[in-house]
Design a protein around this motif. Structure first.
Motif, mmCIF file in Angstrom:
data_model
loop_
_atom_site.group_PDB
_atom_site.id
_atom_site.type_symbol
_atom_site.label_atom_id
_atom_site.label_comp_id
_atom_site.label_asym_id
_atom_site.label_seq_id
_atom_site.Cartn_x
_atom_site.Cartn_y
_atom_site.Cartn_z
ATOM 1 N N UNK A 72 -41.265 23.578 13.284
ATOM 2 C CA UNK A 72 -41.350 22.391 12.417
ATOM 3 C C UNK A 72 -41.340 21.096 13.217
ATOM 4 N N UNK A 73 -40.857 21.159 14.461
ATOM 5 C CA UNK A 73 -40.775 19.962 15.294
ATOM 6 C C UNK A 73 -41.976 19.855 16.221
ATOM 7 N N UNK A 74 -42.449 18.635 16.442
ATOM 8 C CA UNK A 74 -43.450 18.378 17.464
ATOM 9 C C UNK A 74 -42.772 18.229 18.820
ATOM 10 N N UNK A 75 -43.563 18.200 19.882
ATOM 11 C CA UNK A 75 -42.974 18.164 21.225
ATOM 12 C C UNK A 75 -42.209 16.863 21.474
ATOM 13 N N UNK A 76 -42.688 15.743 20.904
ATOM 14 C CA UNK A 76 -41.987 14.476 21.122
ATOM 15 C C UNK A 76 -40.640 14.459 20.416
ATOM 16 N N UNK A 77 -40.573 15.074 19.233
ATOM 17 C CA UNK A 77 -39.287 15.211 18.549
ATOM 18 C C UNK A 77 -38.356 16.107 19.367
ATOM 19 N N UNK A 78 -38.912 17.216 19.854
ATOM 20 C CA UNK A 78 -38.125 18.119 20.699
ATOM 21 C C UNK A 78 -37.609 17.389 21.942
ATOM 22 N N UNK A 79 -38.446 16.532 22.485
ATOM 23 C CA UNK A 79 -38.038 15.780 23.680
ATOM 24 C C UNK A 79 -36.795 14.949 23.382
ATOM 25 N N UNK A 80 -36.788 14.230 22.246
ATOM 26 C CA UNK A 80 -35.639 13.388 21.909
ATOM 27 C C UNK A 80 -34.381 14.232 21.698
ATOM 28 N N UNK B 130 -31.369 15.713 13.640
ATOM 29 C CA UNK B 130 -32.143 16.961 13.687
ATOM 30 C C UNK B 130 -32.812 17.197 12.331
ATOM 31 N N UNK B 131 -33.777 16.395 12.028
ATOM 32 C CA UNK B 131 -34.502 16.513 10.767
ATOM 33 C C UNK B 131 -35.982 16.293 11.063
ATOM 34 N N UNK B 132 -36.818 17.278 10.797
ATOM 35 C CA UNK B 132 -38.245 17.134 11.129
ATOM 36 C C UNK B 132 -38.942 16.006 10.384
ATOM 37 N N UNK B 133 -38.289 15.464 9.335
ATOM 38 C CA UNK B 133 -38.897 14.347 8.602
ATOM 39 C C UNK B 133 -38.807 13.037 9.382
ATOM 40 N N UNK B 134 -37.887 12.959 10.342
ATOM 41 C CA UNK B 134 -37.836 11.782 11.212
ATOM 42 C C UNK B 134 -39.020 11.808 12.172
ATOM 43 N N UNK B 135 -39.619 10.642 12.414
ATOM 44 C CA UNK B 135 -40.610 10.527 13.480
ATOM 45 C C UNK B 135 -39.891 10.511 14.833
ATOM 46 N N UNK C 110 -32.079 6.605 16.876
ATOM 47 C CA UNK C 110 -30.824 7.229 16.467
ATOM 48 C C UNK C 110 -30.094 7.813 17.679
ATOM 49 N N UNK C 111 -30.856 8.437 18.570
ATOM 50 C CA UNK C 111 -30.234 8.990 19.781
ATOM 51 C C UNK C 111 -29.566 7.897 20.599
ATOM 52 N N UNK D 171 -34.378 7.096 6.218
ATOM 53 C CA UNK D 171 -35.790 7.267 6.601
ATOM 54 C C UNK D 171 -36.668 6.148 6.082
ATOM 55 N N UNK D 172 -36.109 5.294 5.242
ATOM 56 C CA UNK D 172 -36.880 4.157 4.755
ATOM 57 C C UNK D 172 -37.129 3.130 5.863
#
Length: 841
Positions: free
Chosen positions: A282-290, A305-310, A317-318, A333-334
């Motif tokens: 469900x995660x893209x590589x850039x999300x995984x990177x963060x 850890x929510x795939x809805x976050x870009x 957040x990190x 997320x707004x």
């Protein structure tokens, strides 16, 4: 190097155009003038720098430059005419046939090499194709060019077939004009390493996948099951690297994950983090990177850890968690990532919340005003009067953390009772940390008070950052002990630290949150929490389940290198003799005693020799430290990727990063960094020193006038590469322009016969090939240019004596000492700003 110096008697000279940069035009004009050219005429005709260089070379070669002194001719056409005259080759027949400059060059080179040019001196071949045919006909390593003589092959395909023939492999599997050259290369390189692809593999897989199969074969890992699952080349590459390093990646990946997401999982496993938290399709590589970076920085990543976050939202957040701010203020997320960043930075800037005494006074006065004066008791009236003159009674210090009470003598005889003082402080909003015992005492005594501490806030205690406690010496540098006479003693130098499997090498102490505080007004002061720091990275150890203990996974030598803990396997031998087998070891080699003549040592890690080394060869993937000296009168030398140091070097060939010793005698040194000698007797005499950043020595040369060459800055090899790359770009761009012209002409011709269509395809392929080649050359030039820029400050620092017959070559400028020069401080040899002369400071 002897050719570079050329026995010139002048103290300083420009040795020719190496880089077409600043002042190169004026330099070429000057050199042409020195060779007898009419500079004014050259200027008036408007020759550019490259054209002037060809005129200068022609004058030096004593050819008839008038044949090509035409500014309309390109520099490459001028070069070709010059070389034809210099080599005495008549190319008029081929020129009349309409061959272009680049084609003429290939025909001429073939004639000069004694090759029969008839098979390729045809206009149907481009110059690049001619080059490959010429190389195949070469007398030194000829091959039957019939296998790739068909003009349907482009130059790159021809090259792969030629290289395959020269390597003696079966080229029938890939010598087909319909096969892309990259696929040809993959098949050829694989066959050279012993892996022969069958036809099914060749037909089924593209070049990139064939390359991964080849690399897996070399790495001795099995990727067949991933091929069966139709993994692409990027996925296979990450899996192959993981398998090679023994990383259990199968438990965390699926076939529908892209290669870059598998990479993030692999890197996380390598670094010992809990990849289960993000190993999800469900995660893209850039999300995984963060998420991976957050885990490496030892923070709780669950809040994002929510795939809805870009990915960029995750990043904010990190960082917010790492900075200890309340991310709930911007985790919705707004908010866009930009909004999150703004809120985070505002929270960080306003982390200390304080209203200040002015606000407290205003509030107290407002409260007092609520009560009608007619209903105020005498006691309240007294308190209100005190509030009106609040600054007379109260004084605040240390950011409102301390409150002092002053009680002036009353002329009306009123007494400051305990009740009045407590009510006054309460109405003045001094409500925290009030010392009631002190107030009681003041009320009982009833005397005037100049200054009494009546309230103290709670001091905030900020958190402590996380830190590592190491169980080995991390600060140790391989620097020798300097003796009284200034020489370096490597005997006492501790070059390696042993470690055993299971030894704890480090313990992480987690960050603390700190203790919040408040001032006397009750304003809350939030403690700044300590920050966690990234997990340790390196090789040869693992993180235990407690996530704070680091333990060695094998016995070896440990050290800290650029913030990484490196544990390399250790091989210890007492001495090395010619009768011993060549030592080839994947790790660090420690020789307790001497290395005798004719020995060979090759290690992927450091090489430490406790004694002397004589006429032997040492190759190291790390540093080389020789506590004794190095004497190589017959043969031998040292090649290292890291620094090299020894007590002394005599007659040795040394290559490394920074190279140091007490003295160098008749050595050939190639340093990618600096060369250094120790103490007042540190000397360099005889031989050649090549280094990028400069030398430090007490003396260079000697009384007998031994020829000593100090070549600083970018060496001639790098300059030649840069020059050739630049000229190649110009040449490729000229050819591309010609190809584009032909391409446009063919558009106007329109459809035609089959041969015309094949010619169009060939032209289009050639254009694409030239564009890619120009891109590659420009990237190569940028890398070389960066290396050249690093060396601009190269200089020689001499602290005692520079002897006659020492030759300095700095940035291509030559300076020869004609007499001895002594200094009582230090003298510095460096090139001037224009790189035209060497100055001595």
């Amino acid at each position: 190097m002897a050719n570079l110096v050329n026995e010139r008697s002048a103290s300083s000279s420009y040795s020719g155009l190496n880089v077409f940069g600043e002042n190169s035009y004026e330099r070429e004009l000057k050199l042409c003038q020195e060779l007898g050219a009419d500079v004014q005429k050259l200027k008036s005709l408007g020759f550019n720098t490259l054209q002037l260089a060809e005129i200068r070379k022609g004058l030096a070669d004593r050819v008839d430059v008038s044949r090509y002194m035409d500014p309309k001719l390109s520099w490459s056409a001028m070069e070709e005419l010059r070389l034809e005259m210099y080599q005495g080759i008549d190319m008029s027949m081929y020129r009349e046939q309409g061959f272009d400059t680049t084609q003429l060059a290939q025909i001429r080179q073939g004639i000069s090499e004694g090759v029969d040019v008839t098979p390729y001196a045809k206009k149907i071949y481009f110059a690049d194709q001619m080059r490959e045919l010429r190389r195949g006909l070469s007398k030194t390593n000829p091959v039957p060019i019939i296998f790739y003589q068909d003009p349907a092959f482009d130059a790159r395909q021809m090259r792969e077939i030629r290289k395959g023939l020269q390597a003696g492999i079966d080229i029938s599997l890939y010598a087909h004009a319909s096969m892309p050259y990259l696929k040809m290369r993959a098949i050829r390189e694989s066959a050279e390493d012993g892996l022969i692809f069958d036809k099914n593999y060749v037909d089924r897989y593209n070049a990139s996948i064939l390359n991964q199969i080849h690399k897996a074969y070399v790495d001795k890992v099995d990727i067949s099951k991933y091929l069966a699952q139709r993994f692409d080349d990027e996925q296979l590459e990450q899996v192959r690297i993981a398998l090679k390093d023994g990383i259990p990646i199968d438990d965390y990946i699926t076939a529908d994950m892209r290669g870059d997401t598998i990479r993030e999982i692999r890197l996380g496993l390598e670094n010992g983090v809990d990849v289960k938290q993000y190993a999800d399709v469900a995660y893209g590589w850039q999300q995984m990177y963060e998420m991976r970076v957050g885990l490496e920085h030892q923070i709780d990543i669950k809040p994002y850890c929510n795939p809805l976050y870009q990915a960029d939202q995750m990043r904010e957040l990190r960082i917010g968690i790492e900075e200890g701010v309340d991310i709930s203020k911007f985790s919705s997320m707004m908010y866009t990532a930009k909004d999150m960043r703004r809120i985070r930075q505002n929270l960080l800037a306003g982390s200390v919340d304080g209203r200040g005494p002015a606000a407290a006074i205003a509030e107290a006065n407002a409260e007092a005003a609520k009560t009608p004066l007619s209903h105020i008791s005498k006691e309240d009236a007294f308190v209100n009067e005190m509030l009106e003159h609040r600054d007379t009674y109260l004084n605040f210090e240390e950011g409102n953390m301390m409150c002092f009470l002053t009680l002036p003598e009353r002329m009306d005889g009123r007494k400051y009772t305990e009740e009045i003082l407590l009510k006054f402080l309460k109405k003045a909003k001094v409500i925290y940390g009030v010392d009631k015992q002190a107030i009681k005492k003041l009320g009982q005594e009833g005397k005037p008070v100049i200054r009494s501490l009546v309230a103290v806030g709670l001091e905030v205690v900020n958190g402590q950052n996380g830190y590592y406690e190491y169980f080995f010496d991390t600060t140790e540098e391989p620097e020798p002990e300097i003796l009284r006479d200034g020489t370096a003693d490597l005997e006492k130098m501790k070059c390696l630290q042993p470690v055993k499997v299971g030894d704890r090498i480090a313990l992480y102490h987690r960050a603390t949150r700190g203790t919040d505080g408040y001032d006397v007004f009750g304003n809350y002061i939030k403690a700044i929490p300590g920050k966690e720091i990234p997990i340790l990275k390196g090789t040869g150890f693992m993180i235990m389940n407690d996530r704070v203990s680091y333990v060695a996974t094998y016995t070896g030598a440990i050290r800290m290198v650029n913030g990484r803990v490196e544990i390399t396997k250790l091989m210890v031998v007492q001495e090395v003799k010619i009768t011993d087998k060549k030592i080839k070891y994947d790790g660090t080699v420690f020789v307790v005693g001497d290395v005798f003549s004719g020995s060979e040592i090759e290690a992927t890690g450091d090489v430490i020799i406790g004694g002397h080394m004589e006429s032997s060869t040492v190759t190291s993937g790390g540093e080389v430290v020789i506590k004794g000296g190095v004497t190589c009168p017959i043969r031998g030398g040292i090649s290292a990727k890291g620094d090299v140091s020894a007590k002394y070097f005599e007659g040795a060939t040394i290559s490394g990063e920074n190279i140091s010793a007490n003295y160098f005698i008749n050595c050939k040194v190639d340093a990618r960094g600096q060369v250094k000698t120790y103490g007042r007797v540190g000397m360099i005499y005889g031989g050649t020193i090549n280094c990028i950043y400069g030398i430090e020595a007490a003396s260079v040369g000697n009384k007998s006038g031994a020829r000593t060459i100090i070549n600083l800055g970018v060496n001639s090899g790098i300059l030649a590469k840069y020059n050739n790359a630049q000229k190649s770009i110009v040449r490729e761009e000229e050819q591309l322009e010609a190809l584009n012209t032909e391409k446009e002409r063919l558009k106007e011709v329109g459809g035609g016969n089959r041969e015309l269509m094949q010619w169009k395809v060939k032209i289009n392929a050639a254009v694409a090939g030239k564009e890619n080649r120009i891109k590659e050359l420009k990237a190569e030039m940028e890398a070389l240019e960066a290396e050249i820029n690093k060396s601009n400050g190269a200089c020689a620092v001499i602290t005692e004596m520079a002897y006659a017959n020492t030759i300095f070559v700095i940035s291509g400028v030559i300076y020869r000492l004609e007499s001895d020069r002594k200094t009582y401080d230090k003298m510095i040899f460096k090139a001037d700003a224009k790189k035209e002369n060497i100055i001595v400071l």
